[in-house]
Design an enzyme around this catalytic site. Structure first.
Site, mmCIF file in Angstrom:
data_model
loop_
_atom_site.group_PDB
_atom_site.id
_atom_site.type_symbol
_atom_site.label_atom_id
_atom_site.label_comp_id
_atom_site.label_asym_id
_atom_site.label_seq_id
_atom_site.Cartn_x
_atom_site.Cartn_y
_atom_site.Cartn_z
ATOM 1 C CG ASN B 482 -2.002 1.037 1.106
ATOM 2 O OD1 ASN B 482 -1.759 2.134 0.602
ATOM 3 N ND2 ASN B 482 -3.186 0.698 1.549
ATOM 4 C CG ASP B 483 3.358 2.817 -3.493
ATOM 5 O OD1 ASP B 483 4.355 2.664 -2.763
ATOM 6 O OD2 ASP B 483 3.375 2.612 -4.706
ATOM 7 C CB CYS B 484 -1.647 5.557 0.059
ATOM 8 S SG CYS B 484 -1.671 5.988 -1.690
ATOM 9 C CD GLN B 499 3.670 7.569 -2.552
ATOM 10 O OE1 GLN B 499 3.521 8.430 -3.394
ATOM 11 N NE2 GLN B 499 2.752 7.305 -1.644
#
Lengths: 811, 811
Positions: B482-484, B499
Site C-alpha cells: 500500500n503505497d499510501c 513516497q
C-alpha cells in the site's frame, strides 16, 4: 491589416474582432493574484506561483485554441451566446474587447441584448472581479438565463495535467448560497481554497464538469446551458467547476449588473475548519463582502485606474509621433511591469509550469521597471543577490515562492554575475539609495554566509576577471545571454537539455559578448567605486577592463565586425571564416554600447555590417547565414529550423542593443529606425503577418530564412520590454539617470524637432523640453535648469527642490 | 445496463454505442510499438516509451473527452461523419466497435455508406495499420471525400505539453507522394521520424493543424474537410499533423479498401540523410511496401490472430459458466499481457509521462504472465533484479528505455525485495528453468557488482530478517504494497510526494502485511533451497520464518483480525482501538495465504471479519471505517476523500488475496463469491454504475462511503489482472505449478460440478478433467494420469512426454 486600434485617451487597445490571428491577451493583477485574459475571455488565474497555486485550469495548445477561461453564457430563447464569442462561437451583432491597464472589458451584443464584462484584479485583494452588465436594448421583454463557468485547477498545474490516477479521485467542493468553494486537498495539507461567488441569489449551480457539459459535450455547448437549467451537481472527484445560474427578467431598456468574484483564501492552520468537515469561510465572506455592491466594485476599479495613472506619471513624453508616445507613455512601461512580476513564467507561450525566476532575466527586467516602483526593485535585487554563490557565480533560476536557487539547472552561465552589477547600478542611478550596498545579503540563500551587497558586486566583477580563456576573453560557461550558444555541451541525446548538460570543461570557449558586458558593467562598477571613494578598487577594476577591451579589439575582432565567441576547440564563432553563422548581433550591440571600438572606427564598421547583413524590414536578425545543420559544438542554436528563435530569427531583446549602439555613435536616424522596426505600435499596421499582440513586444520574429518571415512568437514575457524602454528613454530620448542625477543626451532623427518629457526622479518632478529646431541627431548646445543656464548636460540635484524645469537646445 | 456484449467466438467485446460512460479502450501492439485506441478511435501511439517516443498527441482530461486519435472523415455531400462518431459526433445510422486481441474494428454507416476501420499493430513492424473499407450500400453513385488525420506529438510528451516557447518553432515535415513524414528534431539529435502514408494516390494533403482546421476551429469541424479540399500545407513550427485527402467514386454496391500506415522509423546515424536536408526514407519505404496491398494487411492481421490463439492455447478452461470461461480464457490473460508490457505507464488514467516500470508492479504482473511467454518473463526478471541494491533493497522504479533504477524515487519500500522472490519462484515453478538462478546479475545496474540471481534472492530474504521493529515484525520503510500507508513520512507541505518524503527514521513502524509476505515468499525461498539441496539454508530460513509467524500471531493479531501495522510511535494501525481505519484488507489476505493462523482459527476469524466489515456488493473495501481527517502519521491514505482510492475504496488488486485466502481455508463458495464481485464479465451487467470497460479490471471502485459507490477508475493497468489470474487459475481452479510439476487442487463452489482445463506446461499439453459430481468445495479424492491412478494430486513429469491426460475426482 489591423484587428483593432489604440485608444490613447483611455490607454486601451480596442480589439474589434474575436478572430484575432492568435488570442490577444492581457494581464490582471500586480502583486500576488494574477490572471491571464484573452480577447475572448480565455485564460487562467493563479496566486503568486503559476505552477503551484493555480486556481483555474487552462489547456495549452488546445484545438480550437484558447481553452478555457471565465465564461458567461447568455441563453436568450434558443440562442446561447457569450459576450466574448468563445466558447460557443455564436456570431455576435457587435463585439469589442478593450485591454486596459490591469483590466479588460469585453462587450458583446446579440438580438438586442448587450453584455459588458469587466474583469480586473483589485489592488488589495487576492481575487478577480468580473462585473457583467446586461442591458435589454430591444423593444421586448427579455427573459435571460445566465450561466457562469470556471473550471478549477487542482492547484499544482503539473500534477493537474498528468496525475489522473490520483486526481480523478480528489476533487471536492462546498456550495454555500451563491458561493462555490473549491476545496480539493484542503482536507489534507492545504490551508487554502478558491471561492467563486456572485452577489445575487441563484437559480441553481453546478460543480461537476461532467454534469455541466453532459456526456461527450464540451464547453461550446454545455447541456446545462442548452437546457436552461442547472443540475445542482456536487463534484466528487473528476473535474470540479464553478457555475451559477441566474435568471434575469429585463424590461426594454432595463440594465442589470452582476458581480462575480473568484478569490483565493488562506486560513491559519488552527482555523481551517468551522465544523468537522466544514471549511472555515469567514475570510472568504469578508472578502466577498467587499465586492457585494456595484459601488464597491466601481471604487476598486477607480483605485486601480489611479494606481496606474500614478505609475505612468513617472515618465511621459510628448514628441508629436503618436505611435512613439503611446509606446513610451503606456504600453512599454506596462509590459515592463508584467515582465517584472512574472519573469518568464506564465503567458500564452510559457505554460507557467517551468522555470521560475531567471537571474539574468530578472536583472534585465528590472532595468525597465526600477523607475516605476523602486521599493519593489530594491527587494528583488536582494532576492536575486541571495542566490549568488561565494565565487560570484549564480543560480541561473530561482523559485518565486521560496526564493531559493534552483539546483536542477544550477550555475555556470558566465554572464549572470555581470547582470547583477547592471541592475544594482540602474537602481542606484535611479534612486540614489546607496544604503542598499550595505545590506547584508546571503550567498546561496545561506544566512550563515551573509556579506554586504557591495561585496556581491565585487565578486561578480572578479568572477569574470578570474575566468578568462586563451585569448584573454571571458570564458562562456554553459551559455551567455544567448542561452542556446552552448559551447561546452556536446549533446547527442535527443531531448537532453542543452543548458544543464555541460559535458566538456574546455577552458577554451570564450565569449566576446561577455567581454562587452564586462567592459560596460565593469565600467559602471568602477564608476561606483569612485563615487564611494574607493579609488584603489576603481583603478584596479579599470586596469582589468582595459585588458579585456584590448583583447576584444584584437582577438575579438573579425575584420568587419566583432566575433561572437571562440568554441571549445578555439575556433572562431561568428566569423567570415565560418560557413554559417558568420555574424551575430549580440557582440556588435554590447561591445559598442560598452564603447569598444568607438574611437578607432571598429564600432562604425561593426554597425555597418549589421545593417548590411542582419537588417530586415521586420528587424535585425540574430545571425546570418542561418545554420542549416546541427553542430554539436555550438549547441541548441543550431537545433532550430533556419529563421526561427536563436537560429537567425529577429530577436526583439537584442534589437535595442543595436539601436543603443547607434545612439552611442550619435546616429539618431539609425537608432530610431532600428527602434521602429520591432516597435509594436508601428508593427500594428501588418498584424496579419506579425500575428501576436500589437501592443506588446514578442520575443522572436521569424527571420528571412523562415517560410513565415515576419511572424512573431512568445509575446509578453521577454526582456525586449525592459531593453526597449531603456533604449527609447535613455539612449534615444536621452533622459539618463546617473549617479549624481539626471543627464540629458538625446540622440534622435533629424526630423524630430523636439519633445517634452515629464519625469519623476528621486522624489522630484522634472519637466524637460528638448528643442531640436537645429535638426541634428545628437548634441546638447545649451541647457537651462529652472531658467538658469548650466554647463554640460547634467541636472545637478538641489536640496529639497521638488520641481526642475529643464530646457535643452540641441545643436 | 450494458453498452455492448462479449462475442466469445471471436474473442471480442462488441460495443454498440459510441456513448459509453467513459471511453472504452483497447491496446494495440505487443513489444515495441504500442497504441491506445478507444471505441471512438481516440488514443495515441508510441514506440517503446510513452514519455520519450510518443508519435501522436493526446489531450488528457479534455472536454469533450477523448481528444484526439486516428480520425477518418467522410464527406458525402454536405454531410461529414466519422465511422467512430468522434470527433464530428455526427449521428450514425449504424455503429459498432469490436475490441479484439491486439486489434479494434470500428464500423459506422451513414446515408448508405458504410465504413469499417480495422486498426492493429502487426507483430513484426513498428507501425499501426489502419484499414478503411468503404462500401456504397445505397442505390446511387457516391462521390466521397475521405480525409485522414493524426496530430503528431513532438516526441517527448512532457516537453510537448509544456515547452511552447520552444516547440512552436521546431515542428517540421516532409511530404513525398502519399507519405507524410514527421521529422521534428530529426535535423538535430534524433535519428528517428514518423511516417503516415496511404497506399493510393492522394488528392491533396495537410501537415499544418492550423491550416487543416482553420482559424479558431477544431477537429470536430475542420475547414479543410468541410470545404472538401486540402490546402497542401507544410507545417513550419506550431502543430504538425498528417492528413490525406482521397476522392472515391463508388458505384452502388462498390467497395474500396484503403491502407493507412503510421510507422516509426529509426536510421543509423551515418545514414540519416539521402541528400542535404532531405531525410533518408529507404527504411520507411521498405516498411510501407509491406502494407501496400490488402492481401499483405490481411496476412499480417491473420498472423496476429494466430499469435494470440497460440498464446491463449496455453491455458483454457471449460466450466459451463460462460462469464467465467471468457474471463479465464481470453480477457484476464489479455490484460495480463498488457500490464506486463506497459506496467503502469500509459492508459486513459496514466498519462504515460510519469513513473517508469515499478519493481513491485512488474514482479506481480509477471505472476499472471509467466505462462504466456516464459522467455520474456525471464528477461524481465533479470532486468528487475539488476536494479536491486547490495543490501537487498531495490529501486522502486526503473526506466523502460534505459532499464536503470530511478534515483528520484530511490529505494525504501520494504516489501519490494520479497516480490523478487515471488516472481522468480513463479518463473521456476512454471518453467523448471533453474539455470536462471546461476545468471550473473548486477546490483544497482553496476556491471562491476554482479552476483548470481540466487544470491539476489538470499539478500531479498535477509533484507527483511535484518530489518525488524520492536515487535519482531518487519519494518515498513516508506510504504509497503500500500503505497499510501506512509508511516515514516510526516508531510505538511501541499503537493509533496508522500513516497519520496521520509522525514522520520522511526525504526518503529512495522508492517503486518510484510510479515505475511515474508512467511509466504520466505517459505517459497526455503522450498527452493531444499530443492537445490541447500538444506542448511532452508533450515536457517525456516527458523527466521517461524519467528515472524509467531510475532504475527501475537503482536500482529488484534483479537478478531490481523493488525495492519504499528506506526512510528508504536501505535497500532488497523485495530479496533483506532477510531477510523480499524480493519484493513491486506494483512487478512496475505497472512492467511501464508498459512498464518490457519491451524489455530485466527485465519477463519480474520476472514469472517472481512466479510462482516469490508464486503460490499461491489467487492471488498480496503479498510473501514474510512478516514475522514488527514493523519500526518499515516500519510497519503488519509488524504483521499472517504471511499476513494486507498481510503476505503474497493481495491481490485487485493480482492483476490481474500479469495485466495478463502481457498486456502477450503471455502470454495466464498472464494468464488469474492472472485465474482469484481470480475468484469459479471460486472458488465451494471456498466452504467461501474462505468469503466467491462472486459478488464480497474484498479479501484468507489467504496460505500463514496457518493459514487460502485464507480470504477484506473482501468487496465493494475496488478488486479495478474492476481485475479493467479487466483482463478491456481487457487480456485487449482491448477498450480510446483517446483516438481503441476499440482491439481481445486477449491470451487459446490454447484460447479466439474470443469476441464487445457494447459501447456513445460513444453507438454495437459488435458485435465475435474469431476465434482460430489459437490464439494475442496479435496481431490482420486486422480488418474494418462489413465493410471496416482496417489496425491501431483502430476509428476515424465521424460519426453508431450501430452498428459489428467482425470481428477473431487470428494
Amino acid at each position: 491589416m489591423q484587428y483593432g486600434y489604440f485608444n490613447d485617451d483611455l490607454r486601451e487597445y480596442v480589439i474589434t474582432t474575436p478572430r484575432t490571428p492568435l488570442p490577444w491577451i492581457n494581464y490582471l493583477g500586480n502583486r500576488d493574484f494574477f490572471s491571464l485574459i484573452s480577447n475572448t475571455a480565455g485564460g487562467y488565474s493563479f496566486y503568486k506561483d503559476a505552477k503551484l497555486r493555480r486556481l483555474t485550469r487552462y489547456r495549452y495548445n488546445a484545438c480550437p485554441p484558447d481553452q478555457n477561461g471565465r465564461y458567461y453564457y447568455i441563453k436568450d430563447g434558443s440562442c446561447v451566446w457569450n459576450p466574448g464569442w468563445q466558447p460557443t462561437q455564436t456570431e455576435l451583432d457587435r463585439y469589442t474587447c478593450r485591454h486596459g491597464l490591469g483590466y479588460t472589458v469585453i462587450s458583446g451584443e446579440k438580438n438586442g441584448v448587450s453584455a459588458e464584462l469587466t474583469c480586473f484584479v483589485p489592488l488589495n485583494d487576492p481575487c478577480e472581479v468580473n462585473r457583467l452588465v446586461l442591458e435589454n436594448r430591444s423593444a421586448e421583454i427579455k427573459d435571460l438565463d445566465i450561466f457562469s463557468l470556471v473550471e478549477f485547477c487542482l492547484w499544482n498545474a503539473v500534477d493537474d495535467a498528468t496525475n489522473f490516477q490520483r486526481n480523478y479521485n480528489t476533487g471536492e467542493v462546498e456550495v454555500d448560497g451563491s458561493a462555490i468553494y473549491h476545496i480539493t486537498e484542503y482536507r489534507e495539507r492545504r490551508n487554502h481554497y478558491a471561492v467563486f461567488a456572485v452577489n445575487t441569489a441563484i437559480e441553481g449551480f453546478d460543480t461537476s464538469r461532467d454534469a455541466f457539459c453532459g456526456p461527450y459535450r464540451g464547453f461550446s455547448s454545455p447541456e446545462t446551458v442548452c437546457n436552461g437549467c442547472s443540475k445542482n451537481s456536487i463534484a466528487h472527484g473528476w473535474a470540479p467547476v464553478g457555475s451559477h445560474h441566474i435568471r434575469l427578467h429585463l424590461q426594454p431598456g432595463e440594465k442589470r449588473s452582476l458581480l462575480f468574484v473568484l478569490a483565493y483564501i488562506e486560513n491559519p492552520l488552527e482555523e481551517k475548519w468551522e465544523a468537522p468537515g466544514v471549511i472555515a469561510k469567514i475570510r472568504a465572506k469578508e472578502l466577498l463582502a467587499r465586492y457585494r455592491e456595484d459601488q464597491q466594485a466601481e471604487f476598486a476599479f477607480a483605485e486601480l485606474h489611479n494606481y496606474w495613472s500614478g505609475l505612468l506619471n513617472r515618465f511621459s513624453v510628448c514628441t508629436g509621433d503618436e505611435k512613439l508616445d503611446r509606446m513610451v507613455n503606456v504600453w512599454n512601461q506596462y509590459q515592463c511591469m508584467v515582465t517584472f512580476n512574472l519573469s518568464r513564467s506564465a503567458s500564452y507561450f510559457e505554460s507557467g509550469t517551468g522555470r521560475g525566476m531567471g537571474f539574468r532575466d530578472s536583472c534585465q527586467d528590472l532595468l525597465g521597471f526600477v523607475h516605476l516602483v523602486p521599493s519593489r526593485a530594491r527587494q528583488r535585487i536582494l532576492d536575486i543577490a541571495a542566490t549568488q554563490f561565494e565565487d560570484g557565480s549564480a543560480y541561473h533560476q530561482y523559485q518565486p515562492l521560496t526564493k531559493k536557487g534552483n539546483s536542477d539547472i544550477g550555475s555556470g552561465f558566465n554572464d549572470d554575475p555581470l547582470w547583477l552589477i547592471a541592475c544594482v547600478s540602474a537602481y542606484l542611478r535611479e534612486t540614489g539609495d546607496f544604503s542598499i550596498l550595505q545590506e547584508n545579503v546571503p550567498f546561496q540563500n545561506d544566512e550563515k554566509k551573509v556579506r554586504p551587497l557591495l561585496e556581491h558586486l565585487r565578486r561578480s566583477f572578479d568572477f569574470t576577471v578570474s575566468r578568462k580563456g586563451p585569448h584573454g576573453l571571458p570564458l562562456i560557461g554553459r551559455a551567455d545571454w544567448n542561452d542556446c550558444l552552448n559551447l561546452n555541451c556536446f549533446s547527442t541525446e535527443p531531448g537532453e537539455s542543452f543548458q544543464t548538460c555541460s559535458n566538456m570543461e574546455s577552458r577554451k570557449a570564450e565569449s566576446v559578448f561577455i567581454a562587452g558586458m564586462f567592459v560596460k558593467y565593469g565600467g559602471e562598477y568602477a564608476d561606483l567605486c569612485d563615487w564611494l571613494g574607493d579609488t584603489a578598487e576603481a583603478a584596479r577594476a579599470r586596469a582589468e577592463i582595459e585588458k579585456v577591451r584590448t583583447a576584444t579589439e584584437t582577438s575579438g575582432w573579425d575584420g568587419e565586425w566583432f566575433l561572437r565567441a571562440y568554441d571549445a576547440f578555439g575556433k572562431p564563432v561568428g566569423s567570415r571564416t565560418c560557413e554559417e553563422g558568420q555574424i551575430y548581433i549580440e557582440p556588435q550591440g554590447m561591445c559598442v554600447m560598452a564603447g569598444i571600438g568607438v574611437e578607432n572606427g571598429l564600432a562604425d564598421k561593426a554597425l555597418n555590417s549589421v545593417m548590411e547583413r542582419l537588417e530586415t524590414p521586420y528587424g535585425v536578425m540574430l545571425l546570418q547565414p542561418a545554420y542549416t545543420c546541427y553542430h554539436a559544438e555550438l549547441g541548441e542554436i543550431t537545433s532550430y529550423p533556419p529563421g526561427y528563435k536563436e537560429n537567425a530569427s529577429i530577436f526583439c531583446h537584442n534589437n535595442p542593443w543595436i539601436s543603443c549602439a547607434e545612439a552611442v555613435l550619435g546616429h539618431g536616424e539609425r537608432a530610431f529606425h532600428i527602434y521602429r522596426l520591432t516597435c509594436p505600435a508601428y508593427v500594428e499596421a501588418f498584424s496579419e503577418i506579425h500575428r501576436t499582440e500589437p501592443y506588446v513586444y514578442s520575443q522572436t520574429v521569424a527571420g528571412s530564412d523562415a517560410k513565415t518571415f515576419g511572424e512573431a512568437k512568445n509575446s509578453w514575457l521577454t526582456g525586449s520590454a525592459a531593453w526597449n524602454f531603456v533604449n527609447i528613454s535613455q539612449y534615444i530620448l536621452g533622459i539618463r539617470p546617473g549617479l549624481e542625477g539626471l543627464e540629458i543626451d538625446p540622440c534622435i532623427p533629424r526630423w524630430m524637432k523636439g519633445f517634452t518629457v515629464h519625469r519623476v526622479y528621486r522624489g522630484a518632478n522634472y519637466y524637460i523640453t528638448v528643442d531640436n529646431t537645429a535638426g541634428v541627431e545628437k548634441g546638447v548646445a545649451a541647457m537651462k535648469v529652472n531658467g538658469r543656464p548650466v554647463a554640460g548636460n547634467r541636472v545637478l540635484l538641489e536640496n529639497a527642490r521638488s520641481e526642475y524645469n529643464v530646457e535643452v537646445i540641441m545643436g
